[in-house]
Scaffold this motif. Structure first.
Motif, PDB file in Angstrom:
ATOM      1  N   UNK A   6     -14.094  11.495 -25.741  1.00 25.04           N
ATOM      2  CA  UNK A   6     -13.658  10.172 -26.318  1.00 25.04           C
ATOM      3  C   UNK A   6     -12.283  10.398 -27.222  1.00 25.04           C
ATOM      4  N   UNK A  24     -23.817   4.256 -26.715  1.00 28.47           N
ATOM      5  CA  UNK A  24     -22.652   5.192 -26.812  1.00 28.47           C
ATOM      6  C   UNK A  24     -22.077   5.981 -25.668  1.00 28.47           C
ATOM      7  N   UNK A  25     -23.099   5.880 -24.382  1.00 28.64           N
ATOM      8  CA  UNK A  25     -22.660   6.509 -23.294  1.00 28.64           C
ATOM      9  C   UNK A  25     -23.585   5.838 -22.108  1.00 28.64           C
ATOM     10  N   UNK A  26     -23.064   6.113 -20.852  1.00 28.60           N
ATOM     11  CA  UNK A  26     -23.347   5.433 -19.798  1.00 28.60           C
ATOM     12  C   UNK A  26     -24.871   5.739 -19.334  1.00 28.60           C
ATOM     13  N   UNK A  27     -26.068   5.246 -20.028  1.00 24.89           N
ATOM     14  CA  UNK A  27     -27.525   5.609 -19.902  1.00 24.89           C
ATOM     15  C   UNK A  27     -27.835   4.272 -19.606  1.00 24.89           C
ATOM     16  N   UNK A  45     -29.820   2.714 -21.534  1.00 24.16           N
ATOM     17  CA  UNK A  45     -29.451   1.596 -22.602  1.00 24.16           C
ATOM     18  C   UNK A  45     -28.172   0.722 -22.377  1.00 24.16           C
ATOM     19  N   UNK A  70     -20.181   1.351 -26.796  1.00 23.93           N
ATOM     20  CA  UNK A  70     -20.309   1.212 -28.493  1.00 23.93           C
ATOM     21  C   UNK A  70     -19.605   0.201 -29.272  1.00 23.93           C
ATOM     22  N   UNK A  74     -17.893   3.734 -17.226  1.00 27.68           N
ATOM     23  CA  UNK A  74     -18.796   2.577 -17.521  1.00 27.68           C
ATOM     24  C   UNK A  74     -17.995   1.568 -16.690  1.00 27.68           C
TER      25      UNK A  74
END
Lengths: 525, 525
Positions: free
Chosen positions: B151, B363-366, B368, B396, B405
């Protein structure tokens, strides 16, 4: 509403610091996870229609022509005799059965539009149909998987752990199949141990497999004992369900037909679900696959009504497409979503409850897993599904049941349930006075209106990590997959076996032992 | 339909082996990614309603009382003068403006229900309203992120790379804001370089920020030049859009009001979007936050109609809730979904186009990220949204724009577009003859019906990895995040700048250089 921010924070606290909250210092309490009481969500939005009324009739008509002109092979003589007696065209010496549309319509109309399946804990009775929705967890996976031990063939320990998760989470309303197949149990007695576990480790409605009539009879007997019913009461009380998969295209095999017969005779529930994969066992077009699905589903449902008019059945839709590169089943695809919507339209056309699924083809708990699973649910919910199978823990097109995936899916299901909760538009909720009090450039956090409501105001996610980037990065940049690994073990710790009358427990043991002594069930299915 | 399985397989082939497919051996061709031509998806399903007609009127009524009784602060004297002249109640010496509901209704009714925004490539003209849907990519993130470099604060290179992705993927229909803020460019001239890039690196409809009137005027001038329009033509041709965020609660600040004035005067598009976060800048109840959103959105929209009756505007809904533990914005929550549905109902009540978003707090490409983003889209699509902002690349809560993403979201958007494509229910698609030919126990893969259709039959995913577990594990168990890392770089390789008339190019350069020489725009916003 039981969202408690203190409790939420607790889940982030190491066990050693949670001592005072533990009961007897022994195990984590069930309040580690904020969840609402057991309650089936309701359809509060209109189902969506992917085809017009005329197009729906075209699919109906084509499927009727399949039943009239092509027919379906019923691989069971007793079934063919029943069908012939009921007026079907069964050529002598052939397995092929043809039914005209008037006969199909008359039989299908005998099936109930909605019904209740009794659970041994009556608070967990399952309503099927109407505006009620039921989520069931992953079923029938040959493998279990988690981050700690990787992927392994199903076994009894994993099987039992999945049952515990299914019991622990109130958003799982029933257990429609073994979450994972415990292949360490001999196939002749596996159903006895597994169904006994379903009746003991959970107190929700469960499913028994149609893999030969003995297994249906044994499973129903355990369900009868668990429900404390006499044999006479049992056959008038739906207590247990089975899934009947046709062997697409156009076949119903012997164990499935035995299952349909035994379940219908006993007034128990059959969920008739053709596995019509477009491009493999079904035409490559979604409309063609739906035509085949409809013909096969109605054939099974009509047959159940011959066995016993009014037998409770569910219209199962599982049409998806294959990956044309590999032939592997794909799930959560746009084609899958459209098929789910049309399946719902078809089920409503026949006044039948509708079963769909929450499925994916992902190998791990990543963006793909969530994307495909959520799109499957999008199709199921917008399609008006009543039973949504495989909704927690399904991976790899059903080849594995994932412990972490179970948890991430619970978050999805709880969010859907909250989405299906009517919005409060009372004068109080419109908050005109709070807006007036705060005025321009103010902030609502400190207001009484907020303070009175903040604990219950919003759904508190299980998996979503809403820490800021820096804090999250310092914590090692955990993914939802990582967080779920920690959480599934906490949920297993927090599991408590549901109460069971010792006399019932003993009766189940006695039955299982007797049937084991008799050799269990044949294994040549 | 351009699904080509050979082409798909190519994406898995290392560049060195793809030589023959490259043009001039220089770069990967644009056919690495199977995608359909540029086309706005259409709403083919009915929008869902989260509140009844009476409840909708209750929200409307409460928001009218906000405008009548409480009022909104307009932090711009020229705006207040215009409002006073139009009949609003503006107390002398005060910024507070009150409007009665008749005045609001009359003004809002002047806004067009649908309109077209002209793109410099007329094939990319954007229809706003009716049944048309437009996806825009992430906007206004202060940071960029990818797996390779982590980031970092936004910069021109990342900014340009996101524009290239937005141009490359046909499912991105417009660029409604800088995907990432290039803070390495001085704020006084940043808008000149950025808008020139938008006009050069893409040929789709774009957005300019309302951060002081000079920036609006400069941005509109570049849009005018890029579209080859005279000044007289430009003011009668929507070519460019801005987002007007109110400073909730109940304030419209100076730059936003300058933007509304300049854009409306020039007949350009304002998307009026209050940022009403329940529990922070808005009441903790969703209904209360929607009341505030509606009051603020209609105040801005009514004001634009005072400036120029018929000025094209969009009703923006961005109501979500905060995480009550941290105060951070949450997205893709059940509350967010319900707010999106009601926002759509409100926009339709006023016959206005509706803007929503595809957002998450991950916060990341998961899992969630996909779950929250897909649920946001579920709300937007079922809510009948016309412009869906932030639909590719948002992470985020908007604090970073993710390259991977972007790619995973493209897959989501393409799937949604396919879901919004009507099902073929022709006689041919019903496949009765194919079902007859295959008969029971057969397989459809080898049939002519399948062979004629398989290449185009199904949506071919970009990100979903449908290899079996063993093959996938041998390949290093890549997640969708990992796969997208490879793919975003391939898409950048495959990007080709859209054709631009050299005279137009020179005119843009001359304008930008002149304005830079003049010192750009003030930086005291």
């Amino acid at each position: 509403m039981t969202v408690d921010t203190d409790v939420l924070l607790m889940a982030e606290t190491p066990p050693a610091r949670r001592g005072r909250r533990r009961r007897g210092g022994e195990k984590a309490g069930p309040d580690l996870f904020p969840q609402k009481p057991f309650r089936q969500p309701r359809h509060i939005y209109k189902p969506l229609e992917a085809v017009s009324a005329d197009e729906l009739e075209a699919i109906h008509d084509a499927s009727m022509r399949v039943l009239e002109e092509i027919g379906i092979d019923f691989l069971h003589e007793e079934a063919r005799d029943l069908l012939r007696a009921a007026g079907a065209d069964v050529a002598p010496g052939s397995e092929r059965v043809r039914m005209d549309r008037a006969m199909v319509a008359e039989l299908v109309a005998m099936a109930p539009t909605e019904f209740t399946i009794r659970a041994r804990n009556r608070a967990h009775d399952l309503h099927v149909g109407g505006d009620a929705i039921a989520f069931s967890c992953v079923a029938s996976a040959p493998n279990a998987v988690d981050q700690d031990k990787g992927r392994r063939p199903g076994n009894q320990e994993d099987y039992r752990n999945f049952l515990k998760l299914a019991q622990f989470f109130n958003i799982i309303h029933c257990v429609m199949g073994y979450p994972v197949e415990p292949v360490d149990l001999h196939a002749s007695v596996r159903h006895l141990d597994c169904v006994a576990d379903l009746a003991r480790l959970t107190d929700k409605v469960f499913h028994i497999y149609s893999l030969g009539r003995e297994r249906n009879l044994d499973g129903m007997e355990i369900a009868r004992i668990a429900n404390g019913l006499s044999e006479a009461e049992f056959v008038n009380t739906p207590c247990v369900a089975t899934v009947i998969n046709s062997s697409s295209p156009l076949r119903l095999d012997t164990p499935m037909l035995q299952g349909l017969i035994e379940m219908a005779k006993a007034g128990q529930v059959s969920i008739v679900t053709p596995f019509t994969l477009a491009g493999a066992m079904a035409p490559v077009t979604v409309a063609g696959a739906l035509t085949l699905q409809n013909a096969e589903a109605l054939a099974g449902i009509a047959f159940a009504q011959i066995v016993r008019p009014g037998a409770p059945v569910v219209y199962g839709g599982f049409t998806s497409n294959v990956d044309m590169r590999s032939g592997a089943p794909a799930f959560g695809t746009p084609e899958y979503m459209k098929a789910a919507l049309v399946s719902g339209q078809l089920a409503r056309r026949y006044n039948l409850p509708f079963r769909s699924s929450g499925v994916c083809a992902a190998n791990t708990v990543d963006y793909q897993a969530a994307l495909e699973t959520t799109l499957s649910e999008w199709g199921a919910i917008n399609g008006g599904a009543h039973i949504i199978k495989h909704a927690a823990g399904w991976l790899e097109g059903g080849l594995s049941a994932g412990f972490e995936k179970f948890i991430t899916d619970i978050d999805l299901l709880q969010k859907i349930a909250e989405y299906l909760t009517p919005l409060d538009v009372s004068e109080d909720a419109l908050a005109l006075d709070a807006i007036r009090d705060v005025g321009p450039a103010g902030h609502f956090f400190g207001t009484q209106h907020t303070q009175d409501r903040y604990k219950d105001a919003f759904y508190a996610p299980i998996v979503s990590d809403w820490r800021n980037f820096e804090t999250w990065e310092e914590a090692g940049s955990p993914t939802a997959h990582d967080k779920a690994n920690r959480l599934y073990k906490k949920a297993l710790e927090a599991y408590e076996p549901p109460a069971l009358d010792p006399a019932v427990d003993e009766e189940i043991t006695a039955f299982v032992e007797r049937r084991k002594a008799e050799g269990g069930a044949p294994t040549d299915f």
